[in-house]
Design a protein around this motif. Structure first.
Motif: not given
Length: 84
Positions: A76-80
């Motif tokens: 999963k990409k980390r959300s900013r």
């Protein structure tokens, strides 16, 4: 005969030499027993080591099979987060 020879043939001398001989024989038996027990302990340790290593190899093989059978988890990409 000298005085020494007659002292060695006395009943006390004979009893003393018998006690020494018996003590030496018992000492040799005790050492042999200790040595035999040490051999048995080492043999048992080797047997237990083989069992433990076999169990570890089986666990590693099962883990490897599980890794190959299951798909890789999706990354999963980390959300900013926006700074306030």
């Amino acid at each position: 005969m000298s005085a020494r020879k007659t002292a060695e043939l006395s009943p006390e001398g004979i009893a003393r030499s018998d006690r020494k001989r018996l003590a030496a024989e018992e000492g040799m038996r005790a050492l042999a027993d200790v040595e035999r027990q040490a051999i048995e302990v080492r043999r048992n340790m080797a047997r237990l080591r083989e069992i433990r290593e076999a169990s570890e190899r089986e666990k590693e093989a099962a883990d490897a099979a599980l890794q190959t059978a299951s798909p890789a988890p999706a990354v999963k990409k980390r959300s900013r987060k926006t700074a306030r």
